[in-house]
Design an enzyme around this catalytic site. Structure first.
Site, PDB file in Angstrom:
ATOM      1  CE  LYS A 148      -1.700  -1.496   3.620  1.00 24.78           C
ATOM      2  NZ  LYS A 148      -1.629  -0.055   3.719  1.00 24.78           N
ATOM      3  CG  ASP A 162       3.782  -0.135   2.547  1.00 25.16           C
ATOM      4  OD1 ASP A 162       4.754  -0.597   1.900  1.00 25.16           O
ATOM      5  OD2 ASP A 162       3.915   0.661   3.485  1.00 25.16           O
TER       6      ASP A 162
END
Ligand code: SF4
Length: 214
Positions: free
Chosen positions: A121, A139
């Protein structure tokens, strides 16, 4: 499961709701963005933005942070959750950038992920927001929304969510889609008490439909 066509229609609606969606971490350079994103793991962007002005004033670049004293860095970021391990990670990251990458942030997902505290991420956020390299960072908001809308199965892993989004959304829209989904999750389709009754996406949303019919 939600079809590609219907999901793209949902993204259009979300785009109209949040046309200005953007990364909310304060940073003046790719290095500062990388550090801010590492610090934001399991913390809010707001909380990170409160701590980073003092941190970046003391250690504006990788050269300075690589030579930092651990307890001084800890003191500067102690309002952020997991600050002890994050302090170690950001110093080590700065050292690796200096020693292994000639002071430059690598523009490569795999190489970025060799840095301490940098996962998929974080790498995607840095590549997208610092260098304009397309990616979709998944996320907690992006994962929750993708599951509520049944774009993916409830059991899907973060990587599976990312792969599905990359398959469905045109590459030129990856970065903006990531930001819009985060804004949508942060300010509308929140984890607790999503605003389903006033949601323009409700006709497409199985989860919201279940809540509304209760
Ligand atoms: Fe989220 Fe509710 Fe809207 Fe569905 S209807 S997208 S759960 S806010």
């Amino acid at each position: 499961m939600l079809s590609k066509k219907r999901f793209l229609a949902v993204l259009d609606i979300i785009g109209e709701m949040f046309p200005e969606a953007h990364g909310e971490l304060d940073a003046k350079t790719p290095f500062q963005l990388l550090i801010a994103v590492i610090l934001s793991a399991q913390a809010t962007d707001k909380g990170v933005n409160k701590a980073t002005p003092a941190l970046f004033a003391a250690y504006p670049d990788s050269k300075q942070l690589a030579q930092a004293n651990l307890s001084e860095v800890e003191a500067l970021i102690k309002t952020i959750g997991l600050y002890r391990s994050k302090a170690k990670n950001i110093i080590k990251t700065a050292m690796m950038i200096e020693e292994e990458f000639g002071g430059e942030i690598p523009r490569d997902k795999q190489l970025l992920q060799t840095l301490p505290g940098v996962g998929r991420k974080t790498a995607n956020v840095v590549l997208g927001d610092a260098f304009g390299i397309p990616g979709i960072a998944v996320d907690t908001h992006v994962e929750r929304i993708s599951k509520r809308l049944q774009l993916v199965k409830q059991s899907a892993t973060v990587t599976e969510v990312e792969e599905k989004l990359m398959k469905v959304v045109p590459e030129s829209e990856w970065i903006v889609t990531h930001h819009r989904l985060i804004f949508f999750g942060r300010y509308h389709c929140t984890a607790r008490a999503p605003k389903c009754a006033a949601c323009p996406v409700l006709p497409y949303c199985h989860f919201g439909g279940k809540i509304s019919s209760k």
